[in-house]
Design an enzyme around this catalytic site. Structure first.
Site, PDB file in Angstrom:
ATOM      1  N   ASP A  89      33.058  26.859  36.105  1.00 21.34           N
ATOM      2  CA  ASP A  89      31.622  26.830  36.356  1.00 21.34           C
ATOM      3  C   ASP A  89      30.868  27.068  35.054  1.00 21.34           C
ATOM      4  O   ASP A  89      31.358  27.755  34.153  1.00 21.34           O
ATOM      5  CB  ASP A  89      31.218  27.938  37.340  1.00 21.34           C
ATOM      6  CG  ASP A  89      31.691  27.633  38.744  1.00 21.34           C
ATOM      7  OD1 ASP A  89      31.985  26.471  39.025  1.00 21.34           O
ATOM      8  OD2 ASP A  89      31.757  28.579  39.546  1.00 21.34           O
TER       9      ASP A  89
ATOM     10  N   GLU B 182      39.058  26.686  37.640  1.00 19.60           N
ATOM     11  CA  GLU B 182      38.620  28.015  38.056  1.00 19.60           C
ATOM     12  C   GLU B 182      38.820  28.220  39.548  1.00 19.60           C
ATOM     13  O   GLU B 182      39.318  29.253  39.980  1.00 19.60           O
ATOM     14  CB  GLU B 182      37.132  28.203  37.701  1.00 19.60           C
ATOM     15  CG  GLU B 182      36.546  29.503  38.260  1.00 19.60           C
ATOM     16  CD  GLU B 182      35.047  29.631  38.017  1.00 19.60           C
ATOM     17  OE1 GLU B 182      34.530  28.962  37.114  1.00 19.60           O
ATOM     18  OE2 GLU B 182      34.410  30.415  38.734  1.00 19.60           O
TER      19      GLU B 182
ATOM     20  N   TYR C  23      51.298  55.734  49.573  1.00 20.38           N
ATOM     21  CA  TYR C  23      51.680  56.538  50.734  1.00 20.38           C
ATOM     22  C   TYR C  23      52.868  57.435  50.421  1.00 20.38           C
ATOM     23  O   TYR C  23      52.913  58.582  50.853  1.00 20.38           O
ATOM     24  CB  TYR C  23      51.990  55.636  51.933  1.00 20.38           C
ATOM     25  CG  TYR C  23      50.745  55.227  52.653  1.00 20.38           C
ATOM     26  CD1 TYR C  23      49.964  56.182  53.298  1.00 20.38           C
ATOM     27  CD2 TYR C  23      50.322  53.916  52.670  1.00 20.38           C
ATOM     28  CE1 TYR C  23      48.798  55.810  53.946  1.00 20.38           C
ATOM     29  CE2 TYR C  23      49.166  53.546  53.314  1.00 20.38           C
ATOM     30  CZ  TYR C  23      48.398  54.496  53.956  1.00 20.38           C
ATOM     31  OH  TYR C  23      47.247  54.146  54.591  1.00 20.38           O
TER      32      TYR C  23
HETATM   33 MG   LIG Z   1      32.476  30.716  39.482  1.00 22.82          MG
END
Ligand SMILES: [Mg+2]
Ligand SMILES: [Mg+2]
Lengths: 360, 382, 453, 453
Positions: free
Chosen positions: B269, B216, B122
């Site tokens: 994962d 994670e 801005y």
């Molecule tokens: Mg993941």
């Protein structure tokens, strides 16, 4: 917060679940296919007469989930699957997140929103709030200021460093020993503004508590805010962007959200006052033309839809400000106020608004 | 020449380029040097507008450094640089943007203020609308100033919040004689890692933990914290809530430097994104700009891995999405990804399936703790 | 302007032919080492019913032989009922023993049999060289004379050294033969100190521009009175092609028009090139010109003429040789432009540089802001001294102006010598340099969320 | 099948006409209160050069008068060169004093003058009723006899009570008149206990199906040997329309084919409806059938026949009355289908129910999970007893299986009686019942953006 509803302790809920299971089995044994009846809740409608009674915690009509329709069957399937998980959580006295639940059967749930709806359904079915199910949200909120409290034995001492951010506690029902010397609570829409105020050490010189839900507030943030308001009885002000989303966030704090309408009475903060940014602030604080962005089609649609919400009849001034915004065709963010001076917000904007009573 | 660099194992630290966490006075001094250089060239007998030499942030300029004596590898940008020139066609505005951002940062540093990127946008939008039309341009220009001055964005006075959280057997103290934070007592959402790198740099860290577990997802972190897993295994839990930000990596790096014998384990994962998150902790990433490289940590892959799939019901295995394949492709293309990580990635792609850590919950909510303990005890990590 | 241009544009094909022939004659004169004469004789004969005009173009330059080859006017000329298409050519060189005589029949369709060599004439051991070309036409003598007058007047602009030009008109009217010697070149030409061709061209053009341009017979006080406003760039490039040296000379004249030229001055609105050409712009020339990167001089190349905000005219004095190398022309013009740009600061800036120059105030403002907002007086003092300002001159405007001026100068200089800015950019903190890459705007890959090593 | 179907499809228009006449005769017989006889006499005459065949269809049923109106065969029949389009009709009722005689000329274009009443014949105070229709054709007698044989054989399937059918063929060949009484109905028909029409139809069709379907002369041991596999639904609906009662009887027969039918069995691959029809499917019938929601029975309606996985055949024995209400047909068929569905569990499940049934294993697994994962043994015991399992049967699979069976049963029952599930659902934890809103899927408001609270 505890005891807001009757029979929401784990064993009572487990009994309700068993009763529900029993009724399902009974139906089956009588040759009836499973049917679940849920109250329908809403926190607003577009009834202009104001006689809709959306503000009350009564349900409006019911929803019948049966096997008559395919999508109902799926919904029932999901509901029951989530219920099994909830029963486990309650029995083991564990907490799980919505995300945890989703990943239990990702192929069936296919989308987080499906789990969310099932959780809402279960809350309605069992007449409880989501945290009663031992389902917690990942906390997003931040708090700082003249406040000290403890959560499950851990002390959050914001008093020692009022300009340091602390995460909002997730187990709000375990929050105790709230001590504060603050004069008011300030809710800000976004983290960036929160950080701005922290960097300006706003709380060092102003006796207040500042909370942000980082956008649309999550349940812990709203429950925590609600708890503070109940315990401390302080005035509470809200600072949001001057755009339809900011306004929607503001109304979420005050009136609750549609999804959680069944629980709105425990989540909303009707005392909240709108401190800014108003459409008129752009002139008062001489924002440069470039910082006023045109409303997008989406913005306009959203604003028009919000104008017809029945609960705004309780807040006619809010409504007229939203109308002004829609008419002006422009929006701006809180950060735009920093253009002339980086500390305008702390040095001038908030103090002058509070002193002058320029809040609605 | 560049190839020679790439192949050389004896790469000295001198050739690495990264952004320093500097106190304001030093950043100020660097900006002043830039101004003086500019004026010198401008006032020379053959006046010219001096170009700005930025560390090249393209992927092509990234290299892998492997320590000879340590286990740490990292990605870094070598001294290859790109040129921001006023005289280049289509580059004049970008050139001036760099100077404009530098000017504002300089003034902020003098005032001792910090701003957010949005506020900076801005400010620039109102003072120089003809140069700044979007937040993206501001962000890029900031990255270029970072690449020019080789100091962190934070050092320039630009605030960034951190998403990271930490919990477990760790005691933090901002400065001597100040408040102590006991991370075993932070509740299940953990202690929020501040975005202020200067604070993190000065942080006094004490720990009796034996491991660091990097998670994670925040939800898993929360579960482990709620279960007080750090009391079963003396450990520290860290999460970046997805791709870690600088502050989280900075703190992890500081912990690993402070306690060099404390192994770091990652729980991600079993999908390309999980591996990419692991790699970001482990090696750094080009996408994060110049600041990312020095915080590489030797994180070991605890789980989920291909041999954990037997623990996971078939219905919890989801097919890979196009986005996964995209990430897998970019990981595959990277020279840093060696076996056995590469083999794991190949397995994901060949099975065309992914699994989330939460899938282990089918064995009960207590299972995750057991799983971690078992893996650590059996030294079952890569 | 209007009369001359209309006569030029409506000039008949016979006139065009004659202009080419005169052009060849001038060239032969210039290639000769000694003073030369070029005569154009226009003679009306009343032998037949129709008044016929005999045109003789003679010069004392070197021997002609080759330039007839390209006299490929058959297509446009011969079909004209006013001319039989036959040229008689006499030519001899200094060392020749005889005067060669040719007959060129442009009506002939087979090109090889177009040129017929006739019996040579004896030279009687005299030492001279020269060419005389004769043709007859039924064209009106008045038109022809007007055309030649206009053309030769323009030729004089070239101040061709050591060549005297005359136009003799012999009208065979009833009151007997009358001879008008319309055109005699002033003696100063013969007396002038030896100058190069190009210098003569420059002098001639300059005189022309300072006179009142197109009309020649009117004086306009309001324009071009000041020779300081005239900027001239020249170039002479040569090239050896198949054992033949080709030379191209280019003179580029640029004038700045006063902001509001007097309305009586036709010049302001019609600065074209046609007036200055000895021959029509050939397609070859046009295409050569078209390949020049006019943008780098801040100009646009339009159709058959070059225009830059109406200020620039491009003038060429190419000699007619069909074999001209395209590149040679291009190179010459380019060099002349560069010459002009080099000699006068800030002119012919490339569009790019002009654009960049627009950024100078912003950049100057930013840099000045950096200096002035500093709280480090030593740093400020160092900057002031680098800018060669006096300490008491450090008020904001002065610093900013100074930096802006310097930036503009740097831009202009670097536009002239673009290679200069190519010198390796320096790292801010170290001397070493490495692989260099130039960035376009928004060129940097952003890794946003994706992980790319 | 192939022979009969080909004879049927290639049957001439005269044959179609005769089938209609026979159909009318059957109807008259059925409407009579007493035992009746229906004779078809086919007689070859050699009076002219072309061998002409006289066909006489006579019955002892009630008097005919109206059914000729719709003998609107003019368009398709009369143009046939083999027939003069003239029918001679004699008819009388029980209470009539005379035998009415008509001549129907189908060649006549004006419908009103098509039927001519001739002089009645005296009845000599005898009490009988009956109708005799005679027509002559040049059709081949062999074709005609084959067609009648096939048609009357199929008619026998209907087991029309109290009607004896005979086919007499009188071939006038050279060796004198020969009379073949080809068709005499077995006596059991006359002796059978009084049954309703529909019961006779069912019995006939069942016999037919259990015989080897289409071919009639071959026995196939591999299919339809077991009458348990045959499922039959019937309906008889009537409607008063303009003072006339209309009756539609529908019999629906469903058979399950063995999984791999013997390849010698043609039936398996060609279960159609055509063989069972006494008349071609009229457009009216077709359109009525098309409006039935076959999907709710898990079937698809295809062109002129109904197919459900090749298992279902729809058989109709509609009597020919042009005024049939569409809705009546539809209602009758629907009732017959419902009858079938009601009688046999799990058949003709709607597509929806089949789809919903897919959820049964999941739902059962989850509900069993709710029970079995409970840490409240009393609750578990209660559920086990509700499920009527023995306590030692509480291993997971057993509970789950039991619940699944119950869910499937419930789904099937609700599919038969959809209204049953409509009963007001009760709140589990509240007594009050409230307005029921049915929500469409999209009716549930979802938050505009991705936030979830
Ligand atoms: Mg993941
Ligand atoms: Mg906003």
């Amino acid at each position: 917060m505890a005891g807001n509803r009757d029979h929401t302790n784990p064993s009572a809920l487990l009994n309700k679940i068993k009763e529900f299971t029993r009724s399902l089995v009974l139906d089956l044994c009588n040759g009836r296919s499973p049917v679940v009846t849920l109250g329908r809740y809403r926190n607003h409608c577009s009834d202009p007469t104001g006689n809709c009674g959306c503000g009350s915690d009564k349900h409006k009509g019911v929803e019948v989930i049966s096997l008559r329709r395919d999508f109902h069957a799926h919904r029932l399937d999901v509901l029951l699957r989530v219920l099994v998980i909830v029963q486990k959580l309650l029995q083991e006295n564990k907490h799980g997140s919505k995300r945890d639940i989703y990943y239990m059967h990702p192929s069936v749930f296919s989308d987080q929103t499906i789990v969310d709806r099932a959780l809402n359904d279960i809350c309605i079915l069992l007449h409880c709030s989501r945290h009663n199910l031992n389902v917690v949200s990942v906390g997003n909120g931040l708090v700082m200021g003249w406040l000290r409290f403890s959560e499950s034995g851990r002390t959050f001492d914001c008093l020692r460093r009022p300009s340091t951010a602390h995460p909002v506690p997730i187990y709000v029902e375990d929050v105790m020993d709230i001590v504060s010397v603050a004069k008011y609570i300030l809710v800000v829409e976004k983290e960036a503004v929160f950080n701005r105020l922290a960097n300006d050490r706003f709380c060092d010189t102003n006796r207040c508590i500042i909370i942000t839900g980082r956008g649309y507030p999550d349940i812990p943030t709203r429950r925590f805010l609600r708890l503070l308001v109940e315990k401390l009885r302080l005035p509470i002000y809200c600072l949001v962007d001057c755009d339809p989303y900011g306004f929607d966030i503001l109304t979420t704090y005050r009136f609750g959200s549609m999804q959680m309408a069944y629980d709105a009475i425990f989540l909303r903060v009707p005392e909240i006052r709108w401190l800014g940014a108003f459409p008129s602030d752009s002139k008062r604080y001489q924002l440069p033309e470039q910082c006023l962005l045109p409303l997008t089609t989406d913005d306009k649609r959203k604003a028009a839809a919000m104008l017809s919400r029945c609960y705004l009849q309780q807040a006619p001034i809010w409504r007229s400000e939203l109308e002004t915004m829609l008419q002006s065709g422009v929006k701006f963010e809180i950060e735009a106020l920093s253009v002339t001076s980086i500390s305008l917000l702390s040095d001038e904007y908030i103090p002058s608004k509070l002193q002058g009573g320029f809040y609605i | 020449m560049a190839d020679l660099y790439k192949s050389s194992l004896l790469y000295s630290d001198q050739l690495l380029c990264y952004a320093d966490v500097l106190p304001p006075s030093q950043v100020q001094a660097r900006i002043e040097v830039a101004v003086l250089n500019f004026l010198k060239t401008l006032s020379s007998p053959t006046p010219a507008i001096s170009d700005l030499a930025l560390i090249n942030r393209r992927t092509s300029n990234s290299h892998v450094r492997r320590g000879l004596l340590t286990d740490v590898s990292s990605v870094f940008l070598s001294r290859s640089f790109s040129v921001r020139s006023l005289m280049r066609p289509n580059a004049a505005k970008a050139f001036i943007r760099v100077w404009k951002v530098m000017e504002i940062c300089y003034q902020l540093l003098i005032k001792g203020k910090m701003v957010t990127q949005r506020e900076l946008f801005y400010k620039l939008l109102s003072s120089s609308p003809e140069f700044f039309a979007s937040q993206l341009q501001v962000n890029r220009s900031i990255q270029e100033v970072v690449a020019l001055l080789r100091c962190s964005r934070h050092s320039l006075g630009i605030m960034a919040s951190s998403r990271g959280a930490i919990a477990g057997r760790l005691v933090l103290q901002k400065e001597p004689e100040q408040e102590i934070v006991d991370c075993t007592m932070c509740g299940s959402s953990g202690h929020a890692i501040t975005g202020d790198l200067n604070v993190l740099e000065k942080l006094i860290i004490q720990s009796d933990a034996r491991y660091v577990i990097v998670v994670e997802k925040h939800a898993i972190f929360q579960r482990l914290a709620e279960d007080h897993i750090f009391n079963q295994i003396p450990s520290i839990l860290v999460t970046g809530k997805g791709y870690p930000d600088i502050a989280t990596r900075f703190l992890l790096h500081r912990i690993s430097k402070t306690f060099p014998h404390m192994p770091l384990f990652a729980l991600v994962d079993w999908n390309p994104a999980g591996l990419a998150i692991l790699c970001t902790f482990k090696f750094g990433s080009v996408g994060m700009g110049l600041e990312a490289y020095r915080y590489a940590c030797n994180v070991k892959w605890l789980g989920l891995r291909g041999d954990d799939l037997q623990l996971i019901p078939e219905e919890s295995l989801i097919p890979l999405k196009p986005r996964d394949l995209q990430i897998a492709k970019s990981l595959m293309a990277s020279e840093i990804l060696k076996d056995p990580y590469r083999e794991e990635l190949e397995l994901m792609v060949s099975r065309s399936q992914r699994a989330e850590i939460e899938a282990l919950y089918c064995h009960g909510y207590n299972f995750l703790g057991k799983y971690i303990v078992e893996k650590i005890v059996q030294a079952n990590y890569l | 302007m209007s009369s001359s241009s209309s006569s030029s544009s409506s000039s008949s094909s016979i006139q065009k032919l004659c202009r080419n022939l005169i052009g060849s004659a001038v060239q032969r004169c210039r290639m000769s080492e000694s003073l030369c004469r070029l005569s154009v004789l226009v003679k009306q004969s009343v032998e037949s019913d129709r008044p016929m005009v005999q045109i003789t173009i003679s010069d004392t330059g070197i021997r002609s032989c080759l330039e007839f080859k390209w006299l490929d006017f058959a297509k446009s000329c011969v079909l004209d009922a006013k001319w039989d298409g036959i040229l008689t050519v006499l030519t001899t060189g200094l060392s020749d023993e005889e005067i060669y005589q040719y007959c060129l029949d442009l009506k002939e369709h087979v090109p090889s049999s177009r040129l017929k060599r006739l019996t040579s004439r004896p030279k009687h051991a005299q030492k001279f060289s020269g060419t005389e070309i004769t043709l007859c036409t039924y064209e009106s003598i008045d038109n022809l004379v007007a055309g030649f007058t206009w053309f030769l007047q323009k030729m004089l602009i070239l101040k061709i050294p050591k060549v005297a030009v005359e136009l003799v008109v012999d009208r065979a009217n009833i009151s007997g033969s009358r001879c008008d010697n319309l055109f005699i070149v002033g003696e100063d030409i013969f007396c002038s100190s030896p100058k190069s061709n190009i210098e003569c061209l420059v002098a001639g053009f300059k005189d022309y521009v300072l006179k009142h341009g197109n009309t020649l017979d009117k004086q306009c006080q309001s324009c071009f009175s000041n020779s300081d406003l005239i900027k001239i760039g020249t170039a002479c490039e040569s090239e050896c092609l198949r054992n033949m040296e080709e030379v191209v000379e280019a003179v580029i004249i640029m004038t700045e028009l006063p902001e509001s030229p007097s309305p009586s001055c036709v010049r302001a609105s019609s600065v074209g090139t046609q007036d200055f050409l000895l021959c029509p712009i050939s397609p070859l020339l046009l295409s050569s010109l078209a390949t020049i990167d006019w943008k780098s001089f801040g100009l646009n190349f339009k159709s058959s003429a070059v225009d830059g905000d109406g200020h620039a005219s491009i003038v060429s004095s190419m000699h007619q040789r069909i074999q001209f190398g395209r590149n040679l022309i291009k190179r010459t013009v380019k060099t002349a432009m560069d010459d002009l740009k080099e000699k006068y600061e800030g002119v012919l800036l490339s569009l790019h540089a002009v654009e960049i120059k627009n950024y100078a105030p912003d950049l100057a403002h930013t840099i000045a802001g950096l200096i002035l907002s500093s709280n480090d007086v030593h740093f400020q003092a160092e900057c002031i001294s680098l800018l060669q300002l006096l300490p008491y001159e450090t008020f904001d405007k002065k610093v900013e102006d100074c930096i802006r001026e310097k930036i503009i100068t740097a831009i202009q200089m670097n536009d002239r010598n673009p290679q200069r800015s190519r010198e390796a950019a320096q790292f801010l903190f170290e001397g070493e340099s490495s692989v260099e890459l130039e960035l376009e705007e928004d060129d940097v890959e952003e890794g946003a969320d994706s992980w790319d090593i």
